[in-house]
Design a protein around this motif. Structure first.
Motif, PDB file in Angstrom:
ATOM      1  N   GLN A 228       0.829  -1.207   0.000  1.00  0.00           N
ATOM      2  CA  GLN A 228       0.000   0.000   0.000  1.00  0.00           C
ATOM      3  C   GLN A 228       0.864   1.258   0.000  1.00  0.00           C
ATOM      4  OE1 GLN A 228      -3.191   0.107  -0.374  1.00  0.00           O
ATOM      5  NE2 GLN A 228      -3.474   2.316  -0.108  1.00  0.00           N
ATOM      6  N   GLN A 229       1.991   1.188   0.649  1.00  0.00           N
ATOM      7  CA  GLN A 229       2.908   2.328   0.693  1.00  0.00           C
ATOM      8  C   GLN A 229       3.404   2.698  -0.694  1.00  0.00           C
ATOM      9  OE1 GLN A 229       6.242   1.733   3.262  1.00  0.00           O
ATOM     10  NE2 GLN A 229       7.166   3.731   2.809  1.00  0.00           N
ATOM     11  N   ASP A 230       3.665   1.682  -1.520  1.00  0.00           N
ATOM     12  CA  ASP A 230       4.101   1.955  -2.893  1.00  0.00           C
ATOM     13  C   ASP A 230       3.002   2.661  -3.672  1.00  0.00           C
ATOM     14  OD1 ASP A 230       6.511   0.689  -2.353  1.00  0.00           O
ATOM     15  OD2 ASP A 230       5.718  -1.277  -2.942  1.00  0.00           O
ATOM     16  N   LEU A 231       1.751   2.237  -3.439  1.00  0.00           N
ATOM     17  CA  LEU A 231       0.630   2.878  -4.130  1.00  0.00           C
ATOM     18  C   LEU A 231       0.459   4.322  -3.694  1.00  0.00           C
ATOM     19  CD1 LEU A 231      -1.804   2.615  -6.016  1.00  0.00           C
ATOM     20  CD2 LEU A 231      -3.154   1.824  -4.052  1.00  0.00           C
ATOM     21  N   LEU A 232       0.546   4.552  -2.401  1.00  0.00           N
ATOM     22  CA  LEU A 232       0.413   5.926  -1.902  1.00  0.00           C
ATOM     23  C   LEU A 232       1.529   6.823  -2.437  1.00  0.00           C
ATOM     24  CD1 LEU A 232      -0.586   5.229   1.820  1.00  0.00           C
ATOM     25  CD2 LEU A 232      -2.074   5.932  -0.076  1.00  0.00           C
ATOM     26  N   GLN A 233       2.716   6.270  -2.527  1.00  0.00           N
ATOM     27  CA  GLN A 233       3.843   7.054  -3.038  1.00  0.00           C
ATOM     28  C   GLN A 233       3.640   7.415  -4.508  1.00  0.00           C
ATOM     29  OE1 GLN A 233       7.610   5.138  -2.493  1.00  0.00           O
ATOM     30  NE2 GLN A 233       8.778   6.858  -3.345  1.00  0.00           N
ATOM     31  N   ALA A 234       3.123   6.463  -5.295  1.00  0.00           N
ATOM     32  CA  ALA A 234       2.882   6.741  -6.714  1.00  0.00           C
ATOM     33  C   ALA A 234       1.769   7.762  -6.895  1.00  0.00           C
ATOM     34  CB  ALA A 234       2.527   5.437  -7.439  1.00  0.00           C
ATOM     35  N   GLU A 235       0.716   7.652  -6.060  1.00  0.00           N
ATOM     36  CA  GLU A 235      -0.382   8.624  -6.139  1.00  0.00           C
ATOM     37  C   GLU A 235       0.107  10.019  -5.751  1.00  0.00           C
ATOM     38  OE1 GLU A 235      -3.300   6.936  -3.605  1.00  0.00           O
ATOM     39  OE2 GLU A 235      -4.201   5.679  -5.179  1.00  0.00           O
ATOM     40  N   ALA A 236       0.947  10.108  -4.727  1.00  0.00           N
ATOM     41  CA  ALA A 236       1.478  11.403  -4.299  1.00  0.00           C
ATOM     42  C   ALA A 236       2.365  12.012  -5.375  1.00  0.00           C
ATOM     43  CB  ALA A 236       2.266  11.233  -2.999  1.00  0.00           C
ATOM     44  N   GLN A 237       3.143  11.149  -6.035  1.00  0.00           N
ATOM     45  CA  GLN A 237       3.999  11.658  -7.116  1.00  0.00           C
ATOM     46  C   GLN A 237       3.158  12.223  -8.263  1.00  0.00           C
ATOM     47  OE1 GLN A 237       6.791   8.790  -8.608  1.00  0.00           O
ATOM     48  NE2 GLN A 237       7.644  10.160 -10.131  1.00  0.00           N
ATOM     49  N   LEU A 238       2.069  11.541  -8.607  1.00  0.00           N
ATOM     50  CA  LEU A 238       1.194  12.037  -9.669  1.00  0.00           C
ATOM     51  C   LEU A 238       0.528  13.351  -9.257  1.00  0.00           C
ATOM     52  CD1 LEU A 238      -0.224  11.734 -12.370  1.00  0.00           C
ATOM     53  CD2 LEU A 238      -1.937  10.268 -11.245  1.00  0.00           C
ATOM     54  N   ALA A 239       0.084  13.432  -8.014  1.00  0.00           N
ATOM     55  CA  ALA A 239      -0.535  14.666  -7.539  1.00  0.00           C
ATOM     56  C   ALA A 239       0.460  15.830  -7.576  1.00  0.00           C
ATOM     57  CB  ALA A 239      -1.084  14.465  -6.125  1.00  0.00           C
ATOM     58  N   GLY A 240       1.705  15.551  -7.201  1.00  0.00           N
ATOM     59  CA  GLY A 240       2.729  16.595  -7.243  1.00  0.00           C
ATOM     60  C   GLY A 240       3.001  17.076  -8.652  1.00  0.00           C
ATOM     61  N   ARG A 241       3.050  16.140  -9.604  1.00  0.00           N
ATOM     62  CA  ARG A 241       3.282  16.531 -11.002  1.00  0.00           C
ATOM     63  C   ARG A 241       2.125  17.386 -11.531  1.00  0.00           C
ATOM     64  NH1 ARG A 241       7.529  15.284  -9.634  1.00  0.00           N
ATOM     65  NH2 ARG A 241       8.974  13.722 -10.499  1.00  0.00           N
ATOM     66  N   ARG A 242       0.897  17.025 -11.153  1.00  0.00           N
ATOM     67  CA  ARG A 242      -0.254  17.801 -11.591  1.00  0.00           C
ATOM     68  C   ARG A 242      -0.266  19.198 -10.973  1.00  0.00           C
ATOM     69  NH1 ARG A 242      -4.803  12.929 -11.267  1.00  0.00           N
ATOM     70  NH2 ARG A 242      -4.305  12.019 -13.337  1.00  0.00           N
ATOM     71  N   ALA A 243       0.109  19.299  -9.716  1.00  0.00           N
ATOM     72  CA  ALA A 243       0.186  20.613  -9.063  1.00  0.00           C
ATOM     73  C   ALA A 243       1.256  21.488  -9.722  1.00  0.00           C
ATOM     74  CB  ALA A 243       0.483  20.438  -7.577  1.00  0.00           C
ATOM     75  N   GLU A 244       2.389  20.857 -10.069  1.00  0.00           N
ATOM     76  CA  GLU A 244       3.452  21.600 -10.754  1.00  0.00           C
ATOM     77  C   GLU A 244       2.960  22.104 -12.109  1.00  0.00           C
ATOM     78  OE1 GLU A 244       8.015  20.874 -12.432  1.00  0.00           O
ATOM     79  OE2 GLU A 244       6.924  19.273 -11.394  1.00  0.00           O
ATOM     80  N   ARG A 245       2.183  21.260 -12.814  1.00  0.00           N
ATOM     81  CA  ARG A 245       1.658  21.685 -14.105  1.00  0.00           C
ATOM     82  C   ARG A 245       0.711  22.863 -13.943  1.00  0.00           C
ATOM     83  NH1 ARG A 245      -2.426  17.805 -17.216  1.00  0.00           N
ATOM     84  NH2 ARG A 245      -3.557  18.316 -15.285  1.00  0.00           N
ATOM     85  N   GLU A 246      -0.127  22.879 -12.917  1.00  0.00           N
ATOM     86  CA  GLU A 246      -1.059  23.992 -12.709  1.00  0.00           C
ATOM     87  C   GLU A 246      -0.308  25.298 -12.453  1.00  0.00           C
ATOM     88  OE1 GLU A 246      -4.314  23.948 -13.166  1.00  0.00           O
ATOM     89  OE2 GLU A 246      -4.009  21.873 -13.825  1.00  0.00           O
ATOM     90  N   ALA A 247       0.757  25.222 -11.644  1.00  0.00           N
ATOM     91  CA  ALA A 247       1.550  26.428 -11.379  1.00  0.00           C
ATOM     92  C   ALA A 247       2.214  26.936 -12.651  1.00  0.00           C
ATOM     93  CB  ALA A 247       2.598  26.136 -10.306  1.00  0.00           C
ATOM     94  N   LEU A 248       2.740  26.015 -13.445  1.00  0.00           N
ATOM     95  CA  LEU A 248       3.371  26.412 -14.708  1.00  0.00           C
ATOM     96  C   LEU A 248       2.339  26.955 -15.685  1.00  0.00           C
ATOM     97  CD1 LEU A 248       5.884  23.467 -15.200  1.00  0.00           C
ATOM     98  CD2 LEU A 248       6.440  25.847 -14.680  1.00  0.00           C
ATOM     99  N   TRP A 249       1.145  26.388 -15.670  1.00  0.00           N
ATOM    100  CA  TRP A 249       0.101  26.894 -16.562  1.00  0.00           C
ATOM    101  C   TRP A 249      -0.261  28.341 -16.226  1.00  0.00           C
ATOM    102  CZ3 TRP A 249      -2.187  26.412 -20.982  1.00  0.00           C
ATOM    103  CH2 TRP A 249      -3.408  27.044 -21.211  1.00  0.00           C
ATOM    104  N   LEU A 250      -0.365  28.664 -14.941  1.00  0.00           N
ATOM    105  CA  LEU A 250      -0.653  30.049 -14.547  1.00  0.00           C
ATOM    106  C   LEU A 250       0.475  30.987 -14.961  1.00  0.00           C
ATOM    107  CD1 LEU A 250      -2.162  29.517 -10.967  1.00  0.00           C
ATOM    108  CD2 LEU A 250      -3.377  30.085 -13.073  1.00  0.00           C
ATOM    109  N   ALA A 251       1.727  30.549 -14.780  1.00  0.00           N
ATOM    110  CA  ALA A 251       2.865  31.365 -15.210  1.00  0.00           C
ATOM    111  C   ALA A 251       2.859  31.563 -16.715  1.00  0.00           C
ATOM    112  CB  ALA A 251       4.178  30.730 -14.757  1.00  0.00           C
ATOM    113  N   TRP A 252       2.504  30.509 -17.443  1.00  0.00           N
ATOM    114  CA  TRP A 252       2.441  30.592 -18.904  1.00  0.00           C
ATOM    115  C   TRP A 252       1.359  31.579 -19.353  1.00  0.00           C
ATOM    116  CZ3 TRP A 252       3.731  30.438 -23.703  1.00  0.00           C
ATOM    117  CH2 TRP A 252       2.781  30.257 -24.697  1.00  0.00           C
ATOM    118  N   VAL A 253       0.201  31.529 -18.705  1.00  0.00           N
ATOM    119  CA  VAL A 253      -0.886  32.447 -19.068  1.00  0.00           C
ATOM    120  C   VAL A 253      -0.474  33.894 -18.812  1.00  0.00           C
ATOM    121  CG1 VAL A 253      -3.232  33.166 -18.447  1.00  0.00           C
ATOM    122  CG2 VAL A 253      -2.710  30.745 -18.732  1.00  0.00           C
TER     123      VAL A 253
END
Length: 267
Positions: A228-253
């Motif tokens: 379960q720890q591996d799953l939580l780590q993968a989900e957290a990594q995906l959430a972090g990548r998506r948050a980074e994309r949102e910040a970059l999208w605002l900077a791009w706009v």
């Protein structure tokens, strides 16, 4: 290994995009209108009001030099007339005369000029055959006038010329400074937009990799070889990548909006 390869690829993509183009879009990054930095700068220079005003001031200053130079142009004059007079003997005499002249002021002070005239007299009665009737006379003159005291050296022209030339230099320097500022501002905004766009594309790739990793971990968990720890780590990594994309999208706009404002385009 995946993380180690993404760094150089991201840097290469960012530098390549920053060197070649900025992407200006009204909506999503997929709908792109590419524009080189040189093309963007040319369009901004054509549309920028402050640069146009600076150029107008330069032209006005040059016109002032031309106006001062008119003080040294040639001035032409002419006159003529006809009339009837009574001679000393009381006989009527018809008179006709005409004259032409031209003069100019020199930059170092003197005034030069030339003139010519013609006169014709025709008396109704001639008292002596020795006196020509009608009589004609012509004259030609040249002159040189040297002003003294306050007028010596043509100070009005020279001071006006110096002031006009100084104004041309000042307004030209202002225009160059305005262009340099505009070029620097355009470069900052342009390459910031290009760099952010490259980072945004890299973030999209990172999300795709994180999604594949999550699916891989879920498959392993179903097989019982992942915790379960591996799953939580993968989900957290995906959430972090998506948050980074949102910040970059605002900077791009934001970068895109600033650049489009310089280009007088839709935000």
């Amino acid at each position: 290994m995946g993380t180690g390869k993404s760094g150089p690829r991201f840097l290469h993509t960012g530098l390549q995009l920053a060197s070649l183009m900025a992407v200006l879009v009204a909506g999503a990054p997929a709908a792109a209108d590419t524009l080189t930095y040189g093309g963007a700068l040319r369009r901004i220079v054509e549309l920028d009001a402050s640069l146009a005003i600076a150029q107008y001031r330069v032209e006005r200053a040059r016109e002032e030099i031309a106006r001062v130079e008119t003080q040294l142009t040639w001035n032409a004059s002419g006159q003529g007339g006809v009339g009837r007079d009574l001679s000393m003997f009381g006989t009527p005499t018809d008179r006709a005369d005409a004259s032409l002249g031209a003069d100019k002021r020199l930059s170092f002070g003197p005034q030069i000029g030339a003139s010519a005239g013609y006169t014709r007299e025709d008396a109704t009665t001639s008292f002596s055959p020795l006196i020509p009737n009608p009589s004609e006379s012509t004259r030609a003159d040249v002159f040189w006038r040297q002003p003294l005291a306050r007028g010596f050296g043509n100070p009005q022209y020279n001071e006006g010329r110096n002031i006009a030339e100084a104004e041309v230099e000042a307004t030209t320097a202002d225009r160059i400074a305005a262009f340099d500022n505009l070029a620097r501002r355009t470069a900052d905004v342009y390459f910031a937009a290009a760099y952010t766009r490259a980072r945004l594309r890299n973030a999209e790739g990172a999300i795709a990799r994180a999604e594949r990793l999550l699916e891989y971990v879920r498959g392993n968990q179903r097989l019982g070889i992942a915790e379960q720890q591996d799953l939580l780590q993968a989900e957290a990594q995906l959430a972090g990548r998506r948050a980074e994309r949102e910040a970059l999208w605002l900077a791009w706009v934001q970068s895109r909006t600033v650049l489009n404002r310089l280009l007088v385009r839709g935000w």
